[in-house]
Design an enzyme around this catalytic site. Structure first.
Site, PDB file in Angstrom:
ATOM      1  CG  ASP A 129      -6.410   2.729  -4.694  1.00 52.35           C
ATOM      2  OD1 ASP A 129      -6.199   1.869  -5.578  1.00 52.35           O
ATOM      3  OD2 ASP A 129      -5.787   3.809  -4.636  1.00 52.35           O
TER       4      ASP A 129
ATOM      5  CD  GLU B 201      -2.722   1.247  -0.305  1.00 46.09           C
ATOM      6  OE1 GLU B 201      -2.110   1.789  -1.246  1.00 46.09           O
ATOM      7  OE2 GLU B 201      -3.855   0.759  -0.421  1.00 46.09           O
TER       8      GLU B 201
HETATM    9  O1  AHR Z   1       0.662   0.457  -3.313  1.00 50.15           O
HETATM   10  C1  AHR Z   1       0.349   0.741  -4.635  1.00 50.15           C
HETATM   11  C2  AHR Z   1      -1.079   1.165  -4.799  1.00 50.15           C
HETATM   12  O2  AHR Z   1      -1.285   2.418  -4.204  1.00 50.15           O
HETATM   13  C3  AHR Z   1      -2.124   0.331  -4.160  1.00 50.15           C
HETATM   14  O3  AHR Z   1      -2.401  -0.876  -4.819  1.00 50.15           O
HETATM   15  C4  AHR Z   1      -3.299   1.235  -4.231  1.00 50.15           C
HETATM   16  O4  AHR Z   1      -4.240   0.971  -3.238  1.00 50.15           O
HETATM   17  C5  AHR Z   1      -2.693   2.610  -4.078  1.00 50.15           C
HETATM   18  O5  AHR Z   1      -3.116   3.432  -5.108  1.00 50.15           O
END
Ligand code: AHR
Ligand code: AHR
Length: 517
Positions: A315, A239
């Site tokens: 996300d 994340e």
């Molecule tokens: O960590 C990379 C990305 O960042 C994740 O998959 C996403 O949730 C956020 O936009």
């Protein structure tokens, strides 16, 4: 010496010397006989190692020797009916013939990827999230054909926009709890957007902060992390960062990997995590990182939430692509010995590219190739008088010149006889070839490069319709129309405007049609 002790020692020796997969698997099974051991699946091996699967997903095979249930569900376009696809026998391979019969004369999408662990952690169509609306697209059920141990099966073909998720799971690691995961992927199908992932993510489809995910990422995004070469890389999506090692950004030990069938592993425990990968067809695993959590704040301790994602970021960022065949998540941090045994099981399963054939696309046949994108369903691939290549409508009222220009003579591939080349019916002796990633027709010169540029391997249509034509020398690029012009294009990778991921799967899928001339 007690039998168990002997087995443990023999197993250590075998693992150290890299002796054959079947024997290693048999010995890891402990007291079972080798005939029983032959039916062991990856999740039996994880269980023997004390780190049982809590999610087990595959559209190609059972991941437990005793699993005899449904692997996945398809829904067909013709009447909206759904059908579960199971295994040919307990512990065996997908019943692809059942899918073929159910989806005959129509198209199907994969609606559910069942969890074989018994915990009900099934994957279904991902909902909208913080980064992108939804629900996400469902994968076409025929776009990723393979054989496994000689049996036809289909993988999950994720184009940008496609995604699966489960936000209400059971048994998946939360907080800083230890877990492991592997996935078998197509190492030649990847993208540069965020994020083709499989693993642990937020339960609310939002970016809830550093450390709220722990998933396998595969692709050539350089937005966060990267490794050596041009990619693609196996990284961990933790994340707000794809991590290739202890540092945010570049880590020199994470190499580009592009095995046709790729085993990718991520595992994490309190202040400990690892990235590993290997060729899913042969050999062992390599460790690309094994150590403490990243040296930036927010990842120690972790704040895992326990949802499961496939094909998307936490996300619901859904601008990348990839192909998934099987994968699991475990409870507990698997040992390297267990992962070696799982890799041996995967290589023994014998994944192979499926031969795709079409009677309309045999050497000597004349054919016209029809676009499938909604914009362009009356359009055919054609040669222009200046020898560039485009798509344009052709009808029975079209001129003889236009009909000839939209007709191709299928030839055995100039660079590879099991692939294809296309001679222009309007310009005999001239072949369809890419140059600077744009198509035109030209007479072969004596170079191997020309032959490569003019050779295409037949693949299942990426959108679930027709066929796709894979470049012999750029295996992640395909014949595409873009702005009505013929290009060799990657799925969001390649850096040219025509590599745009939007409509890529449709633009690279072609129907065979009666030759116009
Ligand atoms: O960590 C990379 C990305 O960042 C994740 O998959 C996403 O949730 C956020 O936009
Ligand atoms: O080639 C016609 C269209 O142009 C394609 O579908 C799309 O990729 C682009 O906008």
């Amino acid at each position: 010496m007690a039998v168990q002790t002997w087995l443990r020692r023999a197993r250590r020796t075998l693992l150290a010397t890299g002796t054959t997969a079947a024997l290693t698997v048999a010995l890891l099974a402990g007291t079972e006989t080798s005939s029983q051991a032959a039916t062991q699946g990856p999740c039996d091996l994880y269980a023997s190692g004390g780190t049982p699967c809590v999610a087990a997903h595959s559209t190609t095979r059972a991941l437990y020797g005793a699993y005899g249930g449904a692997l996945y569900q398809v829904r067909r376009a013709s009447d909206g009916a759904a059908r579960d696809i199971g295994v040919l026998s307990t512990g065996g391979y997908a019943n692809a013939a059942a899918q073929d019969a159910f989806c005959a004369a129509t198209t199907c999408v994969i609606t559910v990827i069942y969890d074989q662990s018994g915990r009900g952690n099934h994957l279904t169509q991902a909902p909208a999230g913080g980064a992108a609306g939804g629900p996400d697209n469902l994968a076409p059920a025929t776009a990723a054909p393979v054989t496994v141990a000689g049996h036809k099966a289909y993988g999950v073909y994720v184009a940008a926009g496609t995604g699966y998720r489960n936000n209400r799971t059971s048994g998946i690691a939360t907080g800083d709890q230890p877990e492991g995961m592997y996935a078998v992927l197509d190492g030649t199908h990847f993208g540069g957007g965020c994020c083709f992932d499989y693993g642990n993510a937020e339960t609310n489809n939002l970016d809830t902060g550093n450390g709220h995910m722990e998933a396998i990422y595969f692709g050539d995004s350089t937005i966060w992390g990267s490794g050596t070469g041009k990619g693609p890389w196996v990284m961990a999506d933790l994340e707000n960062g794809l991590f290739s090692g202890v540092n945010p950004g570049y880590n020199a030990n994470d190499p580009s990997v592009s095995h046709r069938f790729l085993t990718a592993i991520v595992k994490g425990a309190p202040n400990l995590w690892a990235i590993k990968a290997g060729n899913a067809q042969s050999g062992g695993l390599s460790t690309y990182y094994n150590g403490v959590r990243p040296n930036v704040s927010g990842y120690h301790p972790m704040h895992k939430e326990g949802a499961i994602i496939l094909g998307i970021g936490g996300d619901n960022s859904k601008s990348s692509s990839g192909t998934f065949y099987e994968g699991v998540m475990t409870s507990g941090y698997p040992s390297d010995a267990t992962e070696n045994a799982v890799q041996a099981n995967i290589t023994a399963a014998d994944y192979q590219e499926a031969a795709v054939t079409s009677s309309a696309l045999t050497p000597g046949a004349r054919v016209s190739l029809k676009a499938t994108t909604a914009c362009c369903t009356a359009d055919y691939l054609r040669r222009n008088t200046d020898a560039t290549v485009a798509i344009s409508p052709v009808t029975s009222a079209s001129s003889a010149a236009d009909k000839g220009a939209a007709t191709w003579i299928v030839r055995a591939g100039l660079a590879n006889g099991s692939c294809l080349s296309f001679e222009s019916a309007a310009a005999p002796g001239q072949y369809l070839r890419h140059y600077g990633f744009q198509f035109h027709t030209a007479a072969p010169d004596s170079t191997a490069l020309f032959q490569q540029d003019a050779t295409f391997c037949l693949r299942a249509g990426h959108s679930g319709q027709g066929y796709s034509f894979q470049s012999a020398n750029y295996p992640n690029r395909f014949l595409r129309h873009y702005e009505y012009t013929g290009y060799l294009a990657g799925d969001g990778v390649g850096g040219n405007t025509w590599d745009n991921a939007n409509y890529w799967a449709e633009d690279t899928s072609w129907l065979t049609a009666q030759p116009w001339s």
